[in-house]
Design a protein around this motif. Structure first.
Motif, PDB file in Angstrom:
ATOM      1  N   LYS A   1      28.202  25.126  48.760  1.00 62.27           N
ATOM      2  CA  LYS A   1      27.682  26.447  48.366  1.00 62.27           C
ATOM      3  C   LYS A   1      28.421  26.943  47.206  1.00 62.27           C
ATOM      4  O   LYS A   1      29.355  26.570  46.939  1.00 62.27           O
ATOM      5  N   ALA A   2      27.750  27.982  46.372  1.00 60.14           N
ATOM      6  CA  ALA A   2      28.325  28.380  45.400  1.00 60.14           C
ATOM      7  C   ALA A   2      29.655  29.336  45.566  1.00 60.14           C
ATOM      8  O   ALA A   2      30.508  29.524  44.873  1.00 60.14           O
ATOM      9  N   GLY A   3      29.953  29.964  46.776  1.00 64.68           N
ATOM     10  CA  GLY A   3      30.970  30.750  47.064  1.00 64.68           C
ATOM     11  C   GLY A   3      32.050  29.984  47.539  1.00 64.68           C
ATOM     12  O   GLY A   3      33.075  30.205  47.879  1.00 64.68           O
ATOM     13  N   GLU A   4      32.071  28.501  47.777  1.00 63.89           N
ATOM     14  CA  GLU A   4      33.070  27.463  48.094  1.00 63.89           C
ATOM     15  C   GLU A   4      33.659  26.783  47.035  1.00 63.89           C
ATOM     16  O   GLU A   4      34.502  25.719  47.389  1.00 63.89           O
ATOM     17  N   ARG A   5      33.637  26.881  45.605  1.00 63.41           N
ATOM     18  CA  ARG A   5      33.832  26.106  44.794  1.00 63.41           C
ATOM     19  C   ARG A   5      35.134  26.256  44.170  1.00 63.41           C
ATOM     20  O   ARG A   5      35.786  25.504  43.601  1.00 63.41           O
ATOM     21  N   GLY A   6      36.023  27.371  44.623  1.00 64.71           N
ATOM     22  CA  GLY A   6      37.406  27.529  44.104  1.00 64.71           C
ATOM     23  C   GLY A   6      37.552  28.499  42.851  1.00 64.71           C
ATOM     24  O   GLY A   6      36.623  29.305  42.855  1.00 64.71           O
ATOM     25  N   PHE A   7      38.523  28.291  42.345  1.00 65.65           N
ATOM     26  CA  PHE A   7      38.963  29.434  41.250  1.00 65.65           C
ATOM     27  C   PHE A   7      38.355  28.944  39.912  1.00 65.65           C
ATOM     28  O   PHE A   7      38.349  27.597  39.637  1.00 65.65           O
ATOM     29  N   SER A   8      37.936  29.870  39.168  1.00 67.50           N
ATOM     30  CA  SER A   8      37.397  29.649  37.865  1.00 67.50           C
ATOM     31  C   SER A   8      38.643  29.548  36.837  1.00 67.50           C
ATOM     32  O   SER A   8      39.526  30.068  37.083  1.00 67.50           O
ATOM     33  N   LEU A   9      38.344  28.958  35.623  1.00 69.77           N
ATOM     34  CA  LEU A   9      39.609  28.840  34.712  1.00 69.77           C
ATOM     35  C   LEU A   9      39.856  30.419  34.201  1.00 69.77           C
ATOM     36  O   LEU A   9      40.932  30.632  33.941  1.00 69.77           O
ATOM     37  N   ILE A  10      38.800  31.200  33.948  1.00 69.72           N
ATOM     38  CA  ILE A  10      39.100  32.638  33.549  1.00 69.72           C
ATOM     39  C   ILE A  10      40.085  33.231  34.827  1.00 69.72           C
ATOM     40  O   ILE A  10      40.962  33.897  34.526  1.00 69.72           O
ATOM     41  N   GLU A  11      39.865  32.921  35.813  1.00 71.50           N
ATOM     42  CA  GLU A  11      40.573  33.775  36.943  1.00 71.50           C
ATOM     43  C   GLU A  11      41.953  33.251  36.872  1.00 71.50           C
ATOM     44  O   GLU A  11      42.928  33.922  37.102  1.00 71.50           O
ATOM     45  N   LEU A  12      42.226  31.905  36.757  1.00 69.56           N
ATOM     46  CA  LEU A  12      43.493  31.223  36.740  1.00 69.56           C
ATOM     47  C   LEU A  12      44.281  31.762  35.448  1.00 69.56           C
ATOM     48  O   LEU A  12      45.560  32.167  35.262  1.00 69.56           O
ATOM     49  N   MET A  13      43.542  32.117  34.282  1.00 68.21           N
ATOM     50  CA  MET A  13      44.362  32.524  32.851  1.00 68.21           C
ATOM     51  C   MET A  13      44.632  33.762  33.146  1.00 68.21           C
ATOM     52  O   MET A  13      45.741  34.344  32.740  1.00 68.21           O
ATOM     53  N   VAL A  14      43.859  34.717  33.803  1.00 66.67           N
ATOM     54  CA  VAL A  14      44.301  36.203  34.157  1.00 66.67           C
ATOM     55  C   VAL A  14      45.338  36.076  35.176  1.00 66.67           C
ATOM     56  O   VAL A  14      46.500  36.767  34.814  1.00 66.67           O
ATOM     57  N   VAL A  15      45.722  35.276  36.127  1.00 59.95           N
ATOM     58  CA  VAL A  15      46.939  35.381  37.038  1.00 59.95           C
ATOM     59  C   VAL A  15      47.952  34.857  36.194  1.00 59.95           C
ATOM     60  O   VAL A  15      49.335  35.460  36.188  1.00 59.95           O
ATOM     61  N   MET A  16      48.005  33.777  35.087  1.00 55.98           N
ATOM     62  CA  MET A  16      48.897  33.110  34.507  1.00 55.98           C
ATOM     63  C   MET A  16      49.436  34.597  33.474  1.00 55.98           C
ATOM     64  O   MET A  16      50.869  34.468  33.184  1.00 55.98           O
TER      65      MET A  16
END
Length: 165
Positions: free
Chosen positions: A8-23
């Protein structure tokens, strides 16, 4: 979930943008912490004092081997060792070289050559030269090294050991 089953679309994990914001947030927090940690103003002065103690011990051993007195003297910019014939002038506690002797300033000696303080100026109290003699046991002494608000004490005990406080 069995293999091959579509997700399902809600179970895919983190997007690249989300990871970059955290970094970016972690990087900013790390930079803020590292900038807020102030260096210890007495650290370089303590390092100078520990090196001085090692050089004083080397000079003391040199005196015991050679038999000639070595004087240590400091000014605001650094310190040096000198070997010669020393005596106290009448009415003065400050030793001076006799006219019969020639000073050896250890310019080519890696351990006893003249040195600069890491932080300058350094005020040394008492300001008079320290004479190192061949006597293994003698009166202890104390000197203070001061730079700004930082003070470090170098002591020699009666048994000839050196300490930094």
């Amino acid at each position: 979930m069995p293999q091959g089953t579509p997700t399902k679309a809600g179970e895919r994990g983190f997007s690249l943008i989300e990871l970059m914001v955290v970094m970016v947030i972690v990087g900013i927090a790390t930079a803020a912490i590292s900038l807020s940690i102030a260096p210890d103003p007495a650290q370089d002065l303590r390092r100078d004092a520990h090196e001085l103690v090692l050089h004083l011990a080397v000079a003391q051993n040199e005196v015991r081997i050679d038999g000639r007195v070595i004087a240590w003297q400091a000014d605001g910019e650094g310190y040096s060792f000198a070997r010669g014939t020393w005596y106290a002038a009448p009415g003065s506690a400050i030793p001076v070289v006799s006219t019969a002797g020639v000073l050896d300033n250890f310019a080519r000696d890696d351990e006893l050559r003249p040195r600069q303080w890491r932080v300058a100026p350094v005020q040394v109290t008492p300001a008079q030269p320290v004479l190192l003699t061949s006597e293994p046991i003698g009166a202890g002494w104390r000197m203070e090294l001061r730079h700004g608000d930082a003070t470090v004490v170098v002591q020699r005990n009666a048994a000839g050991g050196y300490e930094v406080h």
